[in-house]
Design a protein around this motif. Sequence first.
Motif, PDB file in Angstrom:
ATOM      1  N   UNK A 115       0.788  -1.228   0.000  1.00 54.47           N
ATOM      2  CA  UNK A 115       0.000   0.000   0.000  1.00 54.47           C
ATOM      3  C   UNK A 115       0.815   1.269   0.000  1.00 54.47           C
ATOM      4  N   UNK A 116       2.114   1.187  -0.303  1.00 59.92           N
ATOM      5  CA  UNK A 116       2.981   2.358  -0.287  1.00 59.92           C
ATOM      6  C   UNK A 116       2.888   3.133  -1.604  1.00 59.92           C
ATOM      7  N   UNK A 117       2.897   4.457  -1.504  1.00 63.02           N
ATOM      8  CA  UNK A 117       2.998   5.315  -2.673  1.00 63.02           C
ATOM      9  C   UNK A 117       3.680   6.615  -2.268  1.00 63.02           C
ATOM     10  N   UNK A 118       4.120   7.415  -3.251  1.00 60.21           N
ATOM     11  CA  UNK A 118       4.863   8.633  -2.964  1.00 60.21           C
ATOM     12  C   UNK A 118       4.238   9.824  -3.664  1.00 60.21           C
ATOM     13  N   UNK A 119       4.463  11.013  -3.080  1.00 69.39           N
ATOM     14  CA  UNK A 119       4.020  12.277  -3.661  1.00 69.39           C
ATOM     15  C   UNK A 119       5.069  13.342  -3.411  1.00 69.39           C
ATOM     16  N   UNK A 120       5.246  14.240  -4.358  1.00 66.11           N
ATOM     17  CA  UNK A 120       6.081  15.420  -4.149  1.00 66.11           C
ATOM     18  C   UNK A 120       5.219  16.553  -3.584  1.00 66.11           C
ATOM     19  N   UNK A 121       5.869  17.559  -3.030  1.00 69.93           N
ATOM     20  CA  UNK A 121       5.144  18.709  -2.508  1.00 69.93           C
ATOM     21  C   UNK A 121       4.314  19.384  -3.584  1.00 69.93           C
ATOM     22  N   UNK A 122       3.050  19.650  -3.292  1.00 71.03           N
ATOM     23  CA  UNK A 122       2.147  20.273  -4.247  1.00 71.03           C
ATOM     24  C   UNK A 122       1.437  19.284  -5.153  1.00 71.03           C
ATOM     25  N   UNK A 123       1.782  18.000  -5.076  1.00 66.64           N
ATOM     26  CA  UNK A 123       1.189  16.994  -5.955  1.00 66.64           C
ATOM     27  C   UNK A 123      -0.061  16.375  -5.323  1.00 66.64           C
ATOM     28  N   UNK A 124      -0.931  15.826  -6.189  1.00 64.46           N
ATOM     29  CA  UNK A 124      -2.163  15.176  -5.749  1.00 64.46           C
ATOM     30  C   UNK A 124      -2.277  13.799  -6.389  1.00 64.46           C
ATOM     31  N   UNK A 125      -2.636  12.807  -5.574  1.00 67.38           N
ATOM     32  CA  UNK A 125      -2.910  11.464  -6.073  1.00 67.38           C
ATOM     33  C   UNK A 125      -4.418  11.277  -6.162  1.00 67.38           C
ATOM     34  N   UNK A 126      -4.876  10.756  -7.298  1.00 65.66           N
ATOM     35  CA  UNK A 126      -6.299  10.506  -7.503  1.00 65.66           C
ATOM     36  C   UNK A 126      -6.520   9.014  -7.662  1.00 65.66           C
ATOM     37  N   UNK A 127      -7.132   8.399  -6.653  1.00 67.14           N
ATOM     38  CA  UNK A 127      -7.514   6.990  -6.726  1.00 67.14           C
ATOM     39  C   UNK A 127      -8.951   6.946  -7.238  1.00 67.14           C
ATOM     40  N   UNK A 128      -9.133   6.459  -8.454  1.00 65.48           N
ATOM     41  CA  UNK A 128     -10.435   6.524  -9.105  1.00 65.48           C
ATOM     42  C   UNK A 128     -11.330   5.347  -8.719  1.00 65.48           C
ATOM     43  N   UNK A 129     -12.629   5.649  -8.654  1.00 60.73           N
ATOM     44  CA  UNK A 129     -13.671   4.634  -8.478  1.00 60.73           C
ATOM     45  C   UNK A 129     -13.446   3.781  -7.233  1.00 60.73           C
ATOM     46  N   UNK A 130     -13.058   4.416  -6.128  1.00 63.77           N
ATOM     47  CA  UNK A 130     -12.828   3.670  -4.891  1.00 63.77           C
ATOM     48  C   UNK A 130     -14.137   3.083  -4.370  1.00 63.77           C
ATOM     49  N   UNK A 131     -15.205   3.877  -4.420  1.00 64.51           N
ATOM     50  CA  UNK A 131     -16.508   3.348  -4.025  1.00 64.51           C
ATOM     51  C   UNK A 131     -17.115   4.069  -2.844  1.00 64.51           C
ATOM     52  N   UNK A 132     -18.403   4.314  -2.923  1.00 59.54           N
ATOM     53  CA  UNK A 132     -19.128   4.969  -1.841  1.00 59.54           C
ATOM     54  C   UNK A 132     -19.175   4.074  -0.607  1.00 59.54           C
ATOM     55  N   UNK A 133     -18.890   4.668   0.554  1.00 57.91           N
ATOM     56  CA  UNK A 133     -18.932   3.916   1.800  1.00 57.91           C
ATOM     57  C   UNK A 133     -17.665   3.170   2.140  1.00 57.91           C
ATOM     58  N   UNK A 134     -16.654   3.216   1.273  1.00 60.04           N
ATOM     59  CA  UNK A 134     -15.390   2.532   1.546  1.00 60.04           C
ATOM     60  C   UNK A 134     -14.592   3.339   2.576  1.00 60.04           C
ATOM     61  N   UNK A 135     -14.090   2.692   3.600  1.00 59.32           N
ATOM     62  CA  UNK A 135     -13.286   3.376   4.609  1.00 59.32           C
ATOM     63  C   UNK A 135     -11.828   3.455   4.140  1.00 59.32           C
ATOM     64  N   UNK A 136     -11.155   4.533   4.545  1.00 58.49           N
ATOM     65  CA  UNK A 136      -9.752   4.693   4.164  1.00 58.49           C
ATOM     66  C   UNK A 136      -8.933   5.132   5.363  1.00 58.49           C
ATOM     67  N   UNK A 137      -7.665   4.776   5.341  1.00 58.53           N
ATOM     68  CA  UNK A 137      -6.690   5.218   6.340  1.00 58.53           C
ATOM     69  C   UNK A 137      -5.388   5.504   5.610  1.00 58.53           C
ATOM     70  N   UNK A 138      -4.855   6.711   5.795  1.00 66.48           N
ATOM     71  CA  UNK A 138      -3.637   7.127   5.106  1.00 66.48           C
ATOM     72  C   UNK A 138      -2.624   7.579   6.143  1.00 66.48           C
ATOM     73  N   UNK A 139      -1.459   6.971   6.131  1.00 74.44           N
ATOM     74  CA  UNK A 139      -0.388   7.304   7.072  1.00 74.44           C
ATOM     75  C   UNK A 139       0.807   7.824   6.292  1.00 74.44           C
ATOM     76  N   UNK A 140       1.334   8.987   6.716  1.00 72.33           N
ATOM     77  CA  UNK A 140       2.562   9.500   6.113  1.00 72.33           C
ATOM     78  C   UNK A 140       3.754   9.063   6.953  1.00 72.33           C
ATOM     79  N   UNK A 141       4.776   8.530   6.299  1.00 67.82           N
ATOM     80  CA  UNK A 141       5.966   8.085   6.997  1.00 67.82           C
ATOM     81  C   UNK A 141       6.854   9.290   7.330  1.00 67.82           C
ATOM     82  N   UNK A 142       7.551   9.264   8.477  1.00 68.50           N
ATOM     83  CA  UNK A 142       8.385  10.399   8.889  1.00 68.50           C
ATOM     84  C   UNK A 142       9.465  10.711   7.860  1.00 68.50           C
ATOM     85  N   UNK A 143       9.780  11.996   7.722  1.00 67.55           N
ATOM     86  CA  UNK A 143      10.799  12.459   6.777  1.00 67.55           C
ATOM     87  C   UNK A 143      11.715  13.427   7.497  1.00 67.55           C
ATOM     88  N   UNK A 144      13.008  13.228   7.374  1.00 67.79           N
ATOM     89  CA  UNK A 144      13.980  14.082   8.061  1.00 67.79           C
ATOM     90  C   UNK A 144      13.859  15.528   7.594  1.00 67.79           C
TER      91      UNK A 144
END
Length: 213
Positions: A115-144
């Motif tokens: 479930x790992x993915x990356x983004x640069x500052x100012x960027x947006x990830x679009x996960x399409x068609x996830x589904x109504x009522x689907x629960x999500x949890x997003x954790x950002x890993x620490x960065x120095x």
Amino acid sequence: MKYIKRISVLLLAAFFMVAGTQAIQAEETTRMTFTNEENKTPDLFITKHVESADDRYEVPKDVAFKFVLKLNGKLANKEQYRVFNENGDEVYNHQDGTISSETTNKIPVMTDRNGNFTLYGGYTAKFEYVGNGVSYEILELPQENFQQVSPAAGTSAIGTIKPDGARVEFVNLYMPYVEQKTTDLIVTKHISFPQGYVYDGEDSFHFTLKLEG
């Protein structure tokens, strides 16, 4: 005359045979209709913002921030997503490693099996068609040199996809390490008295010390 009647009978029989064959063929004809409708399953948008804690230092553009995505309590294994930069333009991955919309050797962007993915500052990830009522949890890993301020450091973004989708923003402060020379600060208190006054040495004086504000 009998010969003419026989021919008439044969022609009539042939006519009914052809008509019967056409009727059978008509009955065997199957018509299918294909209808395409717009997929209105809601999407999940995840945006990364980075701000500088000190205006003297510019936020670096080449730092990739790592995230972990869970959907319905499970790691998002090999989930494809689209990426947009700060200007709203879509960016791509390519087999040659470049990121551009001009070349044709594009490869899908997706999470890994954990479930790992990356983004640069100012960027947006679009996960399409996830589904109504689907629960999500997003954790950002620490960065120095970066402190997560929203959601609070060490916490995840948790929610449920609504009919119109869900948007989550992660905000970090850029806090560069700046090596500074050190020295000693010595504070001394001097007391003077009128002539003939004897100081008993029991008075105390309170101070407040501030460094860099």
